[in-house]
Write a protein that holds these residues in place. Structure first.
Motif, PDB file in Angstrom:
ATOM      1  N   GLN A   1       0.834  -1.335  -0.112  1.00 32.53           N
ATOM      2  CA  GLN A   1       0.005   0.021   0.156  1.00 32.53           C
ATOM      3  C   GLN A   1       0.754   1.190   0.063  1.00 32.53           C
ATOM      4  OE1 GLN A   1      -2.733   0.273   3.135  1.00 32.53           O
ATOM      5  NE2 GLN A   1      -3.523   2.125   2.844  1.00 32.53           N
ATOM      6  N   VAL A   2       0.640   2.150  -0.759  1.00 33.02           N
ATOM      7  CA  VAL A   2       1.374   3.298  -0.960  1.00 33.02           C
ATOM      8  C   VAL A   2       0.980   4.236  -0.169  1.00 33.02           C
ATOM      9  CG1 VAL A   2       2.123   5.369  -2.656  1.00 33.02           C
ATOM     10  CG2 VAL A   2       1.668   2.834  -3.609  1.00 33.02           C
ATOM     11  N   GLN A   3       1.939   4.852   0.691  1.00 30.85           N
ATOM     12  CA  GLN A   3       1.526   5.875   1.723  1.00 30.85           C
ATOM     13  C   GLN A   3       2.262   7.163   1.491  1.00 30.85           C
ATOM     14  OE1 GLN A   3       1.712   3.865   5.531  1.00 30.85           O
ATOM     15  NE2 GLN A   3      -0.464   3.914   5.470  1.00 30.85           N
ATOM     16  N   LEU A   4       1.716   8.313   1.654  1.00 32.39           N
ATOM     17  CA  LEU A   4       2.416   9.662   1.826  1.00 32.39           C
ATOM     18  C   LEU A   4       2.173  10.346   2.785  1.00 32.39           C
ATOM     19  CD1 LEU A   4       1.942   8.833  -1.422  1.00 32.39           C
ATOM     20  CD2 LEU A   4       2.181  11.230  -1.956  1.00 32.39           C
ATOM     21  N   VAL A   5       3.308  10.859   3.551  1.00 36.68           N
ATOM     22  CA  VAL A   5       3.055  11.314   4.714  1.00 36.68           C
ATOM     23  C   VAL A   5       3.727  12.689   4.675  1.00 36.68           C
ATOM     24  CG1 VAL A   5       3.660  11.481   7.384  1.00 36.68           C
ATOM     25  CG2 VAL A   5       3.028   9.208   6.092  1.00 36.68           C
ATOM     26  N   GLU A   6       3.056  13.843   4.986  1.00 31.91           N
ATOM     27  CA  GLU A   6       3.565  15.051   4.934  1.00 31.91           C
ATOM     28  C   GLU A   6       3.914  15.598   6.432  1.00 31.91           C
ATOM     29  OE1 GLU A   6       0.034  15.263   2.026  1.00 31.91           O
ATOM     30  OE2 GLU A   6       0.326  14.434   3.988  1.00 31.91           O
ATOM     31  N   SER A   7       4.972  16.509   6.372  1.00 31.07           N
ATOM     32  CA  SER A   7       5.312  17.176   7.450  1.00 31.07           C
ATOM     33  C   SER A   7       6.078  18.425   7.515  1.00 31.07           C
ATOM     34  CB  SER A   7       6.351  16.330   8.306  1.00 31.07           C
ATOM     35  OG  SER A   7       7.580  16.206   7.521  1.00 31.07           O
ATOM     36  N   GLY A   8       6.065  19.410   8.346  1.00 33.79           N
ATOM     37  CA  GLY A   8       6.837  20.419   8.219  1.00 33.79           C
ATOM     38  C   GLY A   8       5.808  21.733   8.154  1.00 33.79           C
ATOM     39  N   GLY A  26       5.821   2.183   0.722  1.00 29.14           N
ATOM     40  CA  GLY A  26       4.960   1.161  -0.006  1.00 29.14           C
ATOM     41  C   GLY A  26       5.206   0.881  -1.415  1.00 29.14           C
ATOM     42  N   ARG A  27       6.467   1.478  -1.824  1.00 30.44           N
ATOM     43  CA  ARG A  27       6.658   1.288  -3.352  1.00 30.44           C
ATOM     44  C   ARG A  27       8.062   1.693  -3.590  1.00 30.44           C
ATOM     45  NH1 ARG A  27       3.350   5.236  -7.597  1.00 30.44           N
ATOM     46  NH2 ARG A  27       4.553   6.985  -6.971  1.00 30.44           N
ATOM     47  N   THR A  28       8.638   1.317  -4.793  1.00 32.98           N
ATOM     48  CA  THR A  28       9.696   2.211  -5.121  1.00 32.98           C
ATOM     49  C   THR A  28       9.157   3.696  -5.536  1.00 32.98           C
ATOM     50  OG1 THR A  28       9.317   1.652  -7.605  1.00 32.98           O
ATOM     51  CG2 THR A  28      10.596   0.169  -6.195  1.00 32.98           C
ATOM     52  N   PHE A  29      10.362   4.569  -5.444  1.00 34.86           N
ATOM     53  CA  PHE A  29      10.180   5.914  -5.736  1.00 34.86           C
ATOM     54  C   PHE A  29      10.665   6.694  -6.725  1.00 34.86           C
ATOM     55  CE2 PHE A  29       8.993   9.936  -3.733  1.00 34.86           C
ATOM     56  CZ  PHE A  29      10.225  10.863  -4.233  1.00 34.86           C
ATOM     57  N   SER A  30      11.865   6.184  -7.176  1.00 32.50           N
ATOM     58  CA  SER A  30      12.512   6.911  -8.459  1.00 32.50           C
ATOM     59  C   SER A  30      11.824   6.545  -9.642  1.00 32.50           C
ATOM     60  CB  SER A  30      14.178   6.226  -8.333  1.00 32.50           C
ATOM     61  OG  SER A  30      14.447   6.905  -9.720  1.00 32.50           O
ATOM     62  N   GLY A  31      11.683   7.600 -10.436  1.00 30.59           N
ATOM     63  CA  GLY A  31      11.000   7.537 -11.767  1.00 30.59           C
ATOM     64  C   GLY A  31       9.398   7.986 -11.785  1.00 30.59           C
ATOM     65  N   SER A 109      -1.709  19.361 -15.127  1.00 32.77           N
ATOM     66  CA  SER A 109      -2.851  18.301 -15.573  1.00 32.77           C
ATOM     67  C   SER A 109      -2.297  17.006 -15.331  1.00 32.77           C
ATOM     68  CB  SER A 109      -3.059  18.547 -17.027  1.00 32.77           C
ATOM     69  OG  SER A 109      -1.974  18.598 -17.759  1.00 32.77           O
ATOM     70  N   THR A 110      -0.994  16.849 -14.811  1.00 35.40           N
ATOM     71  CA  THR A 110      -0.618  15.515 -14.419  1.00 35.40           C
ATOM     72  C   THR A 110      -1.559  14.687 -13.676  1.00 35.40           C
ATOM     73  OG1 THR A 110       1.666  16.037 -14.907  1.00 35.40           O
ATOM     74  CG2 THR A 110       1.380  14.205 -13.649  1.00 35.40           C
ATOM     75  N   PRO A 111      -1.767  13.556 -14.035  1.00 39.46           N
ATOM     76  CA  PRO A 111      -2.841  12.769 -13.147  1.00 39.46           C
ATOM     77  C   PRO A 111      -2.100  12.033 -12.108  1.00 39.46           C
ATOM     78  CG  PRO A 111      -2.411  11.432 -15.267  1.00 39.46           C
ATOM     79  CD  PRO A 111      -1.680  12.832 -15.425  1.00 39.46           C
ATOM     80  N   TYR A 112      -2.443  12.588 -10.874  1.00 35.95           N
ATOM     81  CA  TYR A 112      -1.817  11.960  -9.788  1.00 35.95           C
ATOM     82  C   TYR A 112      -2.663  11.015  -8.972  1.00 35.95           C
ATOM     83  CZ  TYR A 112       1.482  15.727  -9.965  1.00 35.95           C
ATOM     84  OH  TYR A 112       2.713  16.700 -10.423  1.00 35.95           O
ATOM     85  N   ARG A 113      -1.917   9.859  -8.727  1.00 35.04           N
ATOM     86  CA  ARG A 113      -2.831   8.709  -8.232  1.00 35.04           C
ATOM     87  C   ARG A 113      -3.030   8.491  -6.692  1.00 35.04           C
ATOM     88  NH1 ARG A 113      -5.390   5.496  -6.006  1.00 35.04           N
ATOM     89  NH2 ARG A 113      -5.787   3.150  -6.649  1.00 35.04           N
ATOM     90  N   TYR A 114      -1.891   8.827  -6.033  1.00 35.36           N
ATOM     91  CA  TYR A 114      -1.837   8.569  -4.360  1.00 35.36           C
ATOM     92  C   TYR A 114      -1.784  10.029  -4.001  1.00 35.36           C
ATOM     93  CZ  TYR A 114      -0.696   4.048  -6.023  1.00 35.36           C
ATOM     94  OH  TYR A 114      -0.740   3.117  -6.653  1.00 35.36           O
ATOM     95  N   TRP A 115      -2.234  10.318  -2.809  1.00 33.50           N
ATOM     96  CA  TRP A 115      -2.274  11.760  -1.830  1.00 33.50           C
ATOM     97  C   TRP A 115      -2.183  11.401  -0.390  1.00 33.50           C
ATOM     98  CZ3 TRP A 115      -3.341  15.976  -4.533  1.00 33.50           C
ATOM     99  CH2 TRP A 115      -3.487  15.988  -5.803  1.00 33.50           C
ATOM    100  N   GLY A 116      -1.437  12.401   0.216  1.00 33.37           N
ATOM    101  CA  GLY A 116      -1.246  12.464   1.368  1.00 33.37           C
ATOM    102  C   GLY A 116      -2.250  12.886   2.303  1.00 33.37           C
TER     103      GLY A 116
END
Length: 125
Positions: A1-8, A26-31, A109-116
């Motif tokens: 499961q992909v997770q994004l966690v913001e801070s700051g 939850g997944r690779t990042f580069s690319g 307009s880039t479609p983003y799939r995962y959100w924090g």
């Protein structure tokens, strides 16, 4: 499961600075393309900045050009948003987002799939 966690996020006076971070798991990042969005009270969510999978291409909304800088650290699986000369109109919840495909170019307009879940930024006048 992909997770994004913001801070700051936090409270800062006008003219001040903040650095937001977003950690991906939850997944690779580069690319994969990454972006920052924000939503102020009573307003729609808006694109702030984006960065391509290899970090070679960035895109900013006009209102933050010259004040915000997006960056990524693929080894740490993180992106950043350095914000300077903050204005009260920058007050919003800031969200990190990720694509589910490799891309060397990002735009509003880039479609983003995962959100924090978001981090609050409040700029006082």
């Amino acid at each position: 499961q992909v997770q994004l966690v913001e801070s700051g996020g936090g409270l800062v006076q006008a003219g001040g600075s903040l650095r937001l971070s977003c950690a991906v798991s939850g997944r690779t990042f580069s690319g994969y393309g990454m972006g920052w969005f924000r939503q102020a009270p009573g307003k729609e969510r808006e694109f702030v900045a984006g960065i391509s999978g290899n970090g070679g291409s960035t895109f900013y909304t006009n209102s933050v050009k010259g004040r915000f800088t997006i960056g990524r650290d693929n080894a740490k699986k993180m992106i950043f948003l350095q914000m300077i000369s903050l204005k009260p109109e920058d007050t919003a919840v800031y969200y990190c987002a990720a694509t589910n495909y490799y891309t060397d170019y990002v735009s509003p307009s880039t479609p983003y799939r995962y959100w924090g879940q978001g981090t609050q930024v409040t700029v006082s006048s």
